[in-house]
Design a protein around this motif. Sequence first.
Motif, PDB file in Angstrom:
ATOM      1  N   ALA A 387       0.836  -1.206   0.000  1.00  0.00           N
ATOM      2  CA  ALA A 387       0.000   0.000   0.000  1.00  0.00           C
ATOM      3  C   ALA A 387       0.870   1.255   0.000  1.00  0.00           C
ATOM      4  N   LEU A 388       1.949   1.236   0.779  1.00  0.00           N
ATOM      5  CA  LEU A 388       2.866   2.384   0.809  1.00  0.00           C
ATOM      6  C   LEU A 388       3.589   2.524  -0.530  1.00  0.00           C
ATOM      7  N   ARG A 389       3.984   1.391  -1.107  1.00  0.00           N
ATOM      8  CA  ARG A 389       4.682   1.447  -2.395  1.00  0.00           C
ATOM      9  C   ARG A 389       3.789   2.059  -3.463  1.00  0.00           C
ATOM     10  N   GLN A 390       2.528   1.642  -3.481  1.00  0.00           N
ATOM     11  CA  GLN A 390       1.612   2.175  -4.492  1.00  0.00           C
ATOM     12  C   GLN A 390       1.288   3.641  -4.235  1.00  0.00           C
ATOM     13  N   ALA A 391       1.180   4.018  -2.978  1.00  0.00           N
ATOM     14  CA  ALA A 391       0.882   5.425  -2.651  1.00  0.00           C
ATOM     15  C   ALA A 391       2.056   6.309  -3.020  1.00  0.00           C
ATOM     16  N   GLY A 392       3.272   5.800  -2.789  1.00  0.00           N
ATOM     17  CA  GLY A 392       4.473   6.540  -3.150  1.00  0.00           C
ATOM     18  C   GLY A 392       4.500   7.937  -2.572  1.00  0.00           C
ATOM     19  N   SER A 393       4.713   8.923  -3.439  1.00  0.00           N
ATOM     20  CA  SER A 393       4.858  10.311  -2.986  1.00  0.00           C
ATOM     21  C   SER A 393       3.543  10.935  -2.549  1.00  0.00           C
ATOM     22  N   ALA A 394       2.415  10.208  -2.693  1.00  0.00           N
ATOM     23  CA  ALA A 394       1.135  10.737  -2.208  1.00  0.00           C
ATOM     24  C   ALA A 394       1.126  10.805  -0.684  1.00  0.00           C
ATOM     25  N   MET A 395       1.973  10.004  -0.028  1.00  0.00           N
ATOM     26  CA  MET A 395       2.136  10.037   1.421  1.00  0.00           C
ATOM     27  C   MET A 395       0.791  10.042   2.161  1.00  0.00           C
ATOM     28  N   PRO A 396       0.114   8.904   2.238  1.00  0.00           N
ATOM     29  CA  PRO A 396      -1.229   8.858   2.844  1.00  0.00           C
ATOM     30  C   PRO A 396      -1.209   9.084   4.342  1.00  0.00           C
ATOM     31  N   GLU A 427       7.448   8.594   9.075  1.00  0.00           N
ATOM     32  CA  GLU A 427       6.273   9.438   9.320  1.00  0.00           C
ATOM     33  C   GLU A 427       6.657  10.894   9.112  1.00  0.00           C
ATOM     34  N   LEU A 428       5.883  11.592   8.323  1.00  0.00           N
ATOM     35  CA  LEU A 428       6.129  12.997   8.032  1.00  0.00           C
ATOM     36  C   LEU A 428       4.856  13.785   8.282  1.00  0.00           C
ATOM     37  N   ALA A 429       4.796  14.471   9.404  1.00  0.00           N
ATOM     38  CA  ALA A 429       3.649  15.310   9.738  1.00  0.00           C
ATOM     39  C   ALA A 429       2.335  14.543   9.637  1.00  0.00           C
ATOM     40  N   GLY A 430       2.307  13.320  10.217  1.00  0.00           N
ATOM     41  CA  GLY A 430       1.089  12.530  10.220  1.00  0.00           C
ATOM     42  C   GLY A 430       0.831  11.776   8.932  1.00  0.00           C
ATOM     43  N   ARG A 431       1.784  11.796   8.018  1.00  0.00           N
ATOM     44  CA  ARG A 431       1.677  11.048   6.771  1.00  0.00           C
ATOM     45  C   ARG A 431       2.804  10.021   6.709  1.00  0.00           C
ATOM     46  N   TYR A 432       2.619   9.003   5.860  1.00  0.00           N
ATOM     47  CA  TYR A 432       3.572   7.904   5.860  1.00  0.00           C
ATOM     48  C   TYR A 432       4.101   7.646   4.457  1.00  0.00           C
ATOM     49  N   VAL A 433       5.383   7.307   4.410  1.00  0.00           N
ATOM     50  CA  VAL A 433       6.048   7.059   3.143  1.00  0.00           C
ATOM     51  C   VAL A 433       7.061   5.940   3.352  1.00  0.00           C
ATOM     52  N   ASP A 434       7.225   5.094   2.343  1.00  0.00           N
ATOM     53  CA  ASP A 434       8.165   3.987   2.477  1.00  0.00           C
ATOM     54  C   ASP A 434       9.583   4.431   2.156  1.00  0.00           C
ATOM     55  N   HIS A 435      10.556   3.614   2.571  1.00  0.00           N
ATOM     56  CA  HIS A 435      11.972   3.953   2.431  1.00  0.00           C
ATOM     57  C   HIS A 435      12.367   4.149   0.971  1.00  0.00           C
ATOM     58  N   GLU A 439      14.047   7.493  -0.821  1.00  0.00           N
ATOM     59  CA  GLU A 439      15.292   7.486  -1.587  1.00  0.00           C
ATOM     60  C   GLU A 439      15.085   8.050  -2.987  1.00  0.00           C
ATOM     61  N   SER A 440      14.008   7.659  -3.649  1.00  0.00           N
ATOM     62  CA  SER A 440      13.781   8.146  -5.013  1.00  0.00           C
ATOM     63  C   SER A 440      13.501   9.643  -5.028  1.00  0.00           C
ATOM     64  N   LEU A 441      12.786  10.131  -4.022  1.00  0.00           N
ATOM     65  CA  LEU A 441      12.535  11.580  -3.938  1.00  0.00           C
ATOM     66  C   LEU A 441      13.826  12.345  -3.638  1.00  0.00           C
ATOM     67  N   TRP A 442      14.705  11.722  -2.859  1.00  0.00           N
ATOM     68  CA  TRP A 442      15.990  12.381  -2.583  1.00  0.00           C
ATOM     69  C   TRP A 442      16.801  12.489  -3.877  1.00  0.00           C
ATOM     70  N   GLU A 443      16.787  11.437  -4.680  1.00  0.00           N
ATOM     71  CA  GLU A 443      17.492  11.480  -5.963  1.00  0.00           C
ATOM     72  C   GLU A 443      16.921  12.592  -6.846  1.00  0.00           C
ATOM     73  N   LYS A 444      15.602  12.734  -6.821  1.00  0.00           N
ATOM     74  CA  LYS A 444      14.963  13.794  -7.609  1.00  0.00           C
ATOM     75  C   LYS A 444      15.353  15.166  -7.077  1.00  0.00           C
ATOM     76  N   ALA A 445      15.399  15.287  -5.747  1.00  0.00           N
ATOM     77  CA  ALA A 445      15.774  16.569  -5.130  1.00  0.00           C
ATOM     78  C   ALA A 445      17.212  16.940  -5.469  1.00  0.00           C
ATOM     79  N   VAL A 446      18.113  15.958  -5.439  1.00  0.00           N
ATOM     80  CA  VAL A 446      19.524  16.212  -5.762  1.00  0.00           C
ATOM     81  C   VAL A 446      19.659  16.699  -7.197  1.00  0.00           C
ATOM     82  N   LYS A 447      18.922  16.084  -8.120  1.00  0.00           N
ATOM     83  CA  LYS A 447      18.995  16.513  -9.520  1.00  0.00           C
ATOM     84  C   LYS A 447      18.407  17.909  -9.694  1.00  0.00           C
ATOM     85  N   LEU A 448      17.250  18.163  -9.058  1.00  0.00           N
ATOM     86  CA  LEU A 448      16.626  19.486  -9.158  1.00  0.00           C
ATOM     87  C   LEU A 448      17.576  20.582  -8.690  1.00  0.00           C
ATOM     88  N   LEU A 449      18.136  20.376  -7.507  1.00  0.00           N
ATOM     89  CA  LEU A 449      19.010  21.394  -6.931  1.00  0.00           C
ATOM     90  C   LEU A 449      20.341  21.470  -7.673  1.00  0.00           C
TER      91      LEU A 449
END
Length: 634
Positions: A387-396, A427-435, A439-449
Motif C-alpha cells: 500500500a505504501l509502495r503504491q501510494a508513493g509520494s502521495a504520502m497517505p 512518518e512525516l507530519a502525520g503522513r507515511y512514506v516507504d523507504h 530514496e527516489s525523492l531524494w534522488e529527484k531533489a539532488v537533480k533538481l538542486l
Amino acid sequence: MKHIIIGTAGHVDHGKTCLTRALTGVDTDRLKEEQKRGITIEIGFAELTLPNGQRASIIDVPGHEKFIRNMLVGAAGMDVVLLVVAADEGFMPQTREHLGILSLLGVQNGIIVLTKADMVDEEWLEAVEEEARETVQGTFLENAPILAVSSYTGQGIEELKQLIVKLVEGADQRNQDRPFRLPVDRVFSVDGFGTVVTGTLIEGSMQLGEEVSIYPAEKKARIRGLQTHDKAEERASAGMRVAVNLSGIDKADIKRGDTLARPGSMVLSHQMDVQLSVLKDSPYAIKNDTRLHFHHDTHEMVCKCVILGKDTLEPGETGYAQLRFQEDVAVKNGDHYVVRFFSPLVTVGGGVILNAAPGRHKRNDPAVLEGLAARASGSSERQVVEALRQAGSAMPKKHDLAKAAGLTDAELDEVLAQMLEEGRAVELAGRYVDHDTIESLWEKAVKLLGDYHKVQPLQPGMNRGEFRGKLLPTASPTAIDALIDYYAQHRGLRIEGPTIALPDFQVVWNSFYTGLKDQILDLYGKAGLSPENLDDVLASFGKKQEGARQVVTRLCYDGELVALNAQLLLRRDFYDKALSALRDLFAGKPELLLAEFRDALGISRKYALALLEYWDSEGLTKKTGDVRVAAKKF
C-alpha cells in the motif's frame, strides 16, 4: 456473545426449506409464489436456538438455477453452511455450482446434510454418501461431517444441531473493531416508521442514533431503530441479521445491493485489482477483455476483466486481473467476490479484492504482478508495504493507509511501529512514506538542486516555494516541508532562510562574476538615487546580460543592492543616505508630503515615490491622505 450466520445451499427441491423448518420451526417461504410453486425464490431467514443456548441466524437460499443471483445475495454473509444433498438424487448441477460459489466466497465451515433419508434404503444412502465425499475433495468441505436426516420423521435433526454447535464454537468471531458494514438485501417502508432495510451485519457494530452512509451514492441517514428477529435492539454486532429503520432517507433512495456503512469507511472505485480463480469445472475459460457479471455482497454489476500477466485463465487456474466498471462500486480490500459469464449466465470464478482503487496497469508489468502477489499473501506487513509502495509520494494519512491496506487502525499500528523502528517507513507530519520512495525523492531533489546550482551558481539556493512545486507539485506544503526537514536532518540538505541548497554547494565568485559585480556596483554608484530601470542596466551588458542578472540577484540577497521594486534598485550606501534624510525630516515635523521629500533629496517624483512606497511596504512609513507619517520609531 458470538453471532453466527448459518446458511443452506444446494440444488432445487433437495429439501433446504424443509430442513430449515425442522431446525427452527419457521417456514422461510414467505412469498405466495414460493408457497404455490414449492421452491424458494427469495432468500429466507429464521432464528435458530441451539442446544447450548447459543442463538444463530439461518439463511435459506434458492436452489433453482434461475435464482442463482438471489442465492449469491444470501451466501455473502455465511459463517457456516449446510450443503444439502437429497439422498434420492445425489449431487446435482446446482449443488456443484453452490459449492463452487461458497468456496470462492471464502466460507470455511460446513456440514454435508443428506436429506430425505427416509426415502431410500441403507445401501443407496451409503452410495450417495460416498459420492458426496468424492465430490467435495479439494474443497473446504473435504473433511466436513456428513449426516443423513429426514425433515419429516425428525431422523438426525437433533444430532445435526449438536454438530452445528461444534462448528459454531470453532468458527471465528467476525471482526467487531472494524467500521460497521451491512449489505442491503431488502428495502421496504413501515407506516409510522418510514424506510427499513435488512441485511447481515458482516463486520463492526452499529447503534441507535448513529449516522450512516448509503454506498455507493454516499447519501447520509441516521439509525432510528434496530431489530434482530423482531426483537428491538440498541446495538447490533457483526454476525447478526438486522433490520434497520432509517431516518433522513426515502425508500426510493436505497435499493438491494447498496451498503450501509460508517461514513468514509468504504472505497469507491471504477476498477480494482483482484486475485481471480476459475472454477475447475467451469464450462468456460476467462479471456482477456471478457465481460462478466460481478457479484459482491448483495450487489451485482457488469465489468470488463483485464487479465494481467497472460491472455487467458483456464478452468482450475488462478491469476491476477483488473476488473473495470462503468459506475462506482463500493468495496474494501480483502473482500470476496464471484463472477458469472456474461452469456450464458453460469458461474465461472471469483476470488479476493487485492487493491480497491489502483491505477491502470500494463498487462505484463512484473512489478505489478509482484505487488499483487504481496497483497495476496495475506500478510498484514506485506499489505502495508505494498500500500505504501503504491501510494508513493502521495504520502497517505494513517486512516487512508489503513483503508488501502485493508486493515483496522489497531492492525496498522502494530505493523507501522515495526516498520518505523526499522527505518522501512517514515512518518512525516502525520503522513507515511516507504523507504524506497524517500530514496527516489531524494534522488529527484539532488537533480533538481544540482541543475539549479549550475544555472544559478551565485544564488544561495532554490526558493522553498519553487522547490516544493517542482519536487512534489500535488502534495500539501505541510507534507513537503516535513520531507524537507527530514532531508535536512538525515541528508544534510541546507536551509538558509527561504532558500534550499545541496549540502556541498558553495557560491564561488570567479573572475567573470567578480568583474561583473564591480561594474554593476560602479554603475549604481554613479547613478546615485536616480538609477536606470533594471532592464536597461542589464541590456547594457550585451552578451553578458544573463551573468549580470545573476550577479544583481546575488547582490540583492547579500544586501549590497536594495530593490525598491522590480525595476528600481539602489546601491546600499545611497539607500542608507535616503533613509537618513527621511529620519531627519521626521525629526523636524510629524507629517511629510511627497514633494517635501522629493525636494529634500533633489530627485524626481518617480524616485521619491518609489522610496516612500518601499518604506510603506516595510512598515516604516504610513500614508494618510496626502501625507506620510512615521509608522514606527527608526
